[in-house]
Scaffold this active site. Sequence first.
Site, PDB file in Angstrom:
ATOM      1  N   ASP A  81       0.837  -1.196   0.000  1.00  0.00           N
ATOM      2  CA  ASP A  81       0.000   0.000   0.000  1.00  0.00           C
ATOM      3  C   ASP A  81       0.873   1.248   0.000  1.00  0.00           C
ATOM      4  OD1 ASP A  81      -2.254  -1.601   0.159  1.00  0.00           O
ATOM      5  OD2 ASP A  81      -2.326  -1.517   2.353  1.00  0.00           O
ATOM      6  N   TYR A 109       5.328  -8.728   8.751  1.00  0.00           N
ATOM      7  CA  TYR A 109       4.959  -7.318   8.857  1.00  0.00           C
ATOM      8  C   TYR A 109       5.023  -6.870  10.314  1.00  0.00           C
ATOM      9  CZ  TYR A 109       2.842  -7.917   4.205  1.00  0.00           C
ATOM     10  OH  TYR A 109       2.625  -8.184   2.877  1.00  0.00           O
ATOM     11  N   ASP A 123      -6.979   2.123   7.139  1.00  0.00           N
ATOM     12  CA  ASP A 123      -5.694   2.685   7.564  1.00  0.00           C
ATOM     13  C   ASP A 123      -5.817   4.193   7.745  1.00  0.00           C
ATOM     14  OD1 ASP A 123      -5.563   3.839   5.043  1.00  0.00           O
ATOM     15  OD2 ASP A 123      -3.996   2.509   4.294  1.00  0.00           O
ATOM     16  N   ARG A 216      -4.421  -4.965   7.216  1.00  0.00           N
ATOM     17  CA  ARG A 216      -5.473  -3.985   7.520  1.00  0.00           C
ATOM     18  C   ARG A 216      -6.756  -4.683   7.957  1.00  0.00           C
ATOM     19  NH1 ARG A 216      -6.786  -0.936   2.622  1.00  0.00           N
ATOM     20  NH2 ARG A 216      -5.591  -2.499   1.457  1.00  0.00           N
TER      21      ARG A 216
END
Length: 307
Positions: A81, A109, A123, A216
């Site tokens: 992203d 992550y 987000d 997310r």
Amino acid sequence: MAMTSSSRAAIAISMAVQNSSLSKLQSFNGIFAIYKKQGPTSADVLNTLKKALLKEAGVANPNPRKRNKQPLKIGHGGTLDSNASGVLVVGIGEGTKMLTTMLAGSKKYRAIGELGKATDSLDVTGNVIEEKSYDHITKEAFEEKLKQFTGEIMQVPPLYSALKKDGKRMSVLLKQGQEVEAKPARPVTVYSLSLQDFSPPYFTIDVECGGGFYVRSLVDDLAKALSSCAHIKELTRTKQGQFTLEEHALKEDRWTLTDISQALQPCPKPSGQHKNAKKAKSSKCSSLYFLFSCLVKTLNTENRSNT
């Protein structure tokens, strides 16, 4: 003013060196990792990389967005992203065909989330669409709830994503004001999930997962399971396949032919391509030798005429 023979020879050698750099770039076949900073899209980062390499190779006014008649084939595996940073794996030459197979394995992550606020994009880039209390959530309750999201789970991808509907990205359709239905839940794998910091409303988690997983969506689902809501403030990919952020990801000041040639994980070459590469190398060496010979002869001639 007339150009001297030595000047013409020097220009010819300069052109030969540029051709040599381009040949070196075009000989790259494999994959490597770069660092994607927060802000630009993965495609924007790839275009910046491509432009830098073509410029170093002597290509005048390179336009990395034009794919036709490009002297360089390059692509990336695993979109990040725009708000995310970290490892972005790049395939070059024949490596673009190997991205899927060479990236088999897990991804890691680190995510920083904020409890109490939900956004439409899940987000920090999105608009706040809901607010809920989070005072009832303890560190122990948070860690206990993480166990429900470990292993083989079902996950609904976010609406704002690179997934497509009718050939167009869902995120683009949403920004155009069109209505988009959520994709059905699909199976994903979470190998490990741990809480690194809990300082409400903020928390930090480390995730190791398989392909097709959205951090997310994890943060959104996790907060809902805790009778609250949340969104991601920062997301960093620390590992993709064999590539890690600390050991392999080249930052922008190292996007050079030399650094990439050293970092490149080569892919197997077809036998015919190997023979052609040897012929091209032999031809290139012969051309350089001829040009240097011409320069030496020219300089010797001018020296004799001046004595």
